[in-house]
Motif scaffolding. Structure first.
Motif, PDB file in Angstrom:
ATOM      1  N   UNK A  15     -33.974  20.585  -3.312  1.00  0.00           N
ATOM      2  CA  UNK A  15     -32.727  21.345  -3.225  1.00  0.00           C
ATOM      3  C   UNK A  15     -32.148  21.304  -1.812  1.00  0.00           C
ATOM      4  N   UNK A  16     -33.008  21.447  -0.806  1.00  0.00           N
ATOM      5  CA  UNK A  16     -32.529  21.382   0.569  1.00  0.00           C
ATOM      6  C   UNK A  16     -32.019  19.982   0.915  1.00  0.00           C
ATOM      7  N   UNK A  17     -32.781  18.977   0.497  1.00  0.00           N
ATOM      8  CA  UNK A  17     -32.403  17.594   0.795  1.00  0.00           C
ATOM      9  C   UNK A  17     -31.088  17.210   0.112  1.00  0.00           C
ATOM     10  N   UNK A  18     -30.854  17.724  -1.089  1.00  0.00           N
ATOM     11  CA  UNK A  18     -29.634  17.362  -1.813  1.00  0.00           C
ATOM     12  C   UNK A  18     -28.377  17.827  -1.086  1.00  0.00           C
ATOM     13  N   UNK A  19     -28.501  18.820  -0.231  1.00  0.00           N
ATOM     14  CA  UNK A  19     -27.339  19.289   0.528  1.00  0.00           C
ATOM     15  C   UNK A  19     -26.887  18.256   1.557  1.00  0.00           C
ATOM     16  N   UNK A  20     -27.788  17.358   1.971  1.00  0.00           N
ATOM     17  CA  UNK A  20     -27.477  16.397   3.020  1.00  0.00           C
ATOM     18  C   UNK A  20     -27.241  14.983   2.504  1.00  0.00           C
ATOM     19  N   UNK A  21     -27.291  14.786   1.191  1.00  0.00           N
ATOM     20  CA  UNK A  21     -27.031  13.479   0.604  1.00  0.00           C
ATOM     21  C   UNK A  21     -25.523  13.250   0.585  1.00  0.00           C
ATOM     22  N   UNK A  22     -25.089  12.080   1.063  1.00  0.00           N
ATOM     23  CA  UNK A  22     -23.656  11.767   1.107  1.00  0.00           C
ATOM     24  C   UNK A  22     -23.103  11.719  -0.310  1.00  0.00           C
ATOM     25  N   UNK A  23     -22.042  12.483  -0.537  1.00  0.00           N
ATOM     26  CA  UNK A  23     -21.406  12.565  -1.858  1.00  0.00           C
ATOM     27  C   UNK A  23     -20.082  11.814  -1.919  1.00  0.00           C
ATOM     28  N   UNK A  24     -19.472  11.555  -0.750  1.00  0.00           N
ATOM     29  CA  UNK A  24     -18.194  10.843  -0.715  1.00  0.00           C
ATOM     30  C   UNK A  24     -18.059  10.107   0.612  1.00  0.00           C
ATOM     31  N   UNK A  25     -17.419   8.950   0.541  1.00  0.00           N
ATOM     32  CA  UNK A  25     -17.108   8.160   1.728  1.00  0.00           C
ATOM     33  C   UNK A  25     -15.589   8.017   1.743  1.00  0.00           C
ATOM     34  N   UNK A  26     -14.972   8.456   2.834  1.00  0.00           N
ATOM     35  CA  UNK A  26     -13.514   8.399   2.927  1.00  0.00           C
ATOM     36  C   UNK A  26     -13.113   7.598   4.160  1.00  0.00           C
ATOM     37  N   UNK A  27     -12.277   6.590   3.935  1.00  0.00           N
ATOM     38  CA  UNK A  27     -11.779   5.737   5.007  1.00  0.00           C
ATOM     39  C   UNK A  27     -10.361   6.153   5.360  1.00  0.00           C
ATOM     40  N   UNK A  28     -10.088   6.281   6.637  1.00  0.00           N
ATOM     41  CA  UNK A  28      -8.721   6.433   7.123  1.00  0.00           C
ATOM     42  C   UNK A  28      -8.513   5.357   8.181  1.00  0.00           C
ATOM     43  N   UNK A  29      -7.322   5.299   8.734  1.00  0.00           N
ATOM     44  CA  UNK A  29      -7.058   4.292   9.767  1.00  0.00           C
ATOM     45  C   UNK A  29      -7.847   4.560  11.041  1.00  0.00           C
ATOM     46  N   UNK A  39       0.828  -1.179   0.000  1.00  0.00           N
ATOM     47  CA  UNK A  39       0.000   0.000   0.000  1.00  0.00           C
ATOM     48  C   UNK A  39       0.871   1.241   0.000  1.00  0.00           C
ATOM     49  N   UNK A  40       2.017   1.193   0.515  1.00  0.00           N
ATOM     50  CA  UNK A  40       2.910   2.346   0.483  1.00  0.00           C
ATOM     51  C   UNK A  40       2.469   3.421   1.453  1.00  0.00           C
ATOM     52  N   UNK A  41       2.441   4.647   0.972  1.00  0.00           N
ATOM     53  CA  UNK A  41       2.125   5.783   1.831  1.00  0.00           C
ATOM     54  C   UNK A  41       0.646   6.147   1.815  1.00  0.00           C
ATOM     55  N   UNK A  42      -0.172   5.339   1.238  1.00  0.00           N
ATOM     56  CA  UNK A  42      -1.602   5.638   1.158  1.00  0.00           C
ATOM     57  C   UNK A  42      -2.221   5.653   2.555  1.00  0.00           C
ATOM     58  N   UNK A  43      -2.805   6.784   2.942  1.00  0.00           N
ATOM     59  CA  UNK A  43      -3.368   6.947   4.275  1.00  0.00           C
ATOM     60  C   UNK A  43      -4.889   6.951   4.272  1.00  0.00           C
ATOM     61  N   UNK A  44      -5.512   7.037   3.104  1.00  0.00           N
ATOM     62  CA  UNK A  44      -6.967   7.039   3.046  1.00  0.00           C
ATOM     63  C   UNK A  44      -7.443   6.422   1.738  1.00  0.00           C
ATOM     64  N   UNK A  45      -8.687   5.963   1.764  1.00  0.00           N
ATOM     65  CA  UNK A  45      -9.346   5.425   0.572  1.00  0.00           C
ATOM     66  C   UNK A  45     -10.654   6.185   0.434  1.00  0.00           C
ATOM     67  N   UNK A  46     -10.911   6.721  -0.757  1.00  0.00           N
ATOM     68  CA  UNK A  46     -12.089   7.558  -0.976  1.00  0.00           C
ATOM     69  C   UNK A  46     -12.974   6.948  -2.058  1.00  0.00           C
ATOM     70  N   UNK A  47     -14.270   7.009  -1.822  1.00  0.00           N
ATOM     71  CA  UNK A  47     -15.262   6.496  -2.762  1.00  0.00           C
ATOM     72  C   UNK A  47     -16.245   7.627  -3.064  1.00  0.00           C
ATOM     73  N   UNK A  48     -16.328   8.051  -4.322  1.00  0.00           N
ATOM     74  CA  UNK A  48     -17.254   9.110  -4.725  1.00  0.00           C
ATOM     75  C   UNK A  48     -18.633   8.511  -4.993  1.00  0.00           C
ATOM     76  N   UNK A  49     -19.673   9.200  -4.520  1.00  0.00           N
ATOM     77  CA  UNK A  49     -21.048   8.730  -4.664  1.00  0.00           C
ATOM     78  C   UNK A  49     -21.786   9.691  -5.598  1.00  0.00           C
ATOM     79  N   UNK A  50     -22.104   9.263  -6.826  1.00  0.00           N
ATOM     80  CA  UNK A  50     -22.860  10.150  -7.713  1.00  0.00           C
ATOM     81  C   UNK A  50     -24.273  10.354  -7.190  1.00  0.00           C
ATOM     82  N   UNK A  51     -24.846  11.525  -7.476  1.00  0.00           N
ATOM     83  CA  UNK A  51     -26.181  11.828  -6.962  1.00  0.00           C
ATOM     84  C   UNK A  51     -27.057  12.367  -8.073  1.00  0.00           C
ATOM     85  N   UNK A  52     -28.236  11.795  -8.206  1.00  0.00           N
ATOM     86  CA  UNK A  52     -29.258  12.307  -9.109  1.00  0.00           C
ATOM     87  C   UNK A  52     -30.581  12.241  -8.367  1.00  0.00           C
ATOM     88  N   UNK A  53     -31.268  13.373  -8.204  1.00  0.00           N
ATOM     89  CA  UNK A  53     -32.496  13.403  -7.391  1.00  0.00           C
ATOM     90  C   UNK A  53     -33.698  12.847  -8.138  1.00  0.00           C
TER      91      UNK A  53
END
Length: 161
Positions: free
Chosen positions: A62-76, A1-15
């Motif tokens: 529009x208000x609800x879209x502000x609270x939809x998870x757009x990314x999940x990021x894992x760290x140690x 894995x080397x120096x990788x400190x996090x893993x990120x997953x982007x979540x596309x959103x369409x209402x």
């Protein structure tokens, strides 16, 4: 894995739900408009009701879209669930399992990655952009008490329609 400190997953959103409900209200507004054009009995409040419901639906979306998870990021140390309005964090000590599933069809290949997190106080599921390395990166990053299971579904025939 080397120096990788996090893993990120982007979540596309369409209402899709908001768009669907808005189309229903827009259709109702069209029906009222046709009745008005044909000089059938109508009440001006009908325009206000349908127009108001359409505006309310769009504003709620529009208000609800502000609270939809757009990314999940894992760290140690934690998992960050990021939306445009806030960031929720879950300690890695509370995470029990992570399931990663890859799906697709025979025409486009693997195109989707589903991610399910199970932690002490609940669970969440996300459909992320396809990342074939996500499962192995999580296995290398997360501590041993977190079960990481990766599954590659068989490619399905595309739906014809």
């Amino acid at each position: 894995m080397g120096t990788e400190q996090s893993v990120r997953c982007e979540v596309p959103y369409f209402p899709s739900a908001v768009v669907g409900i808005s189309l229903v209200w827009l259709g109702g507004l069209g029906v009222v408009g046709l009745r008005w054009l044909r000089h059938q009995p109508w009440h001006p409040g009908e325009f206000l009701i349908f127009g108001g419901m359409l505006v309310l639906t769009v504003c709620t979306g529009l208000l609800r879209s502000r609270y939809v998870v757009r990314a999940v990021e894992f760290t140690k140390a934690q998992v960050r669930l990021e939306s445009r309005a806030n960031v929720q964090t879950v300690r890695i000590a509370d995470v029990r399992a992570v399931w990663v599933e890859h799906t697709g069809d025979t025409v486009n290949g693997y195109a989707g990655t589903s991610l399910e997190l199970d932690w002490r106080h609940g669970s969440r599921s996300f459909v992320c952009d396809h990342d074939p390395t996500l499962g192995q990166a999580l296995v290398r990053l997360l501590p041993s008490h977190v079960t990481v299971e990766e599954r590659w579904h068989e490619l399905q025939e595309p739906l014809s329609g």
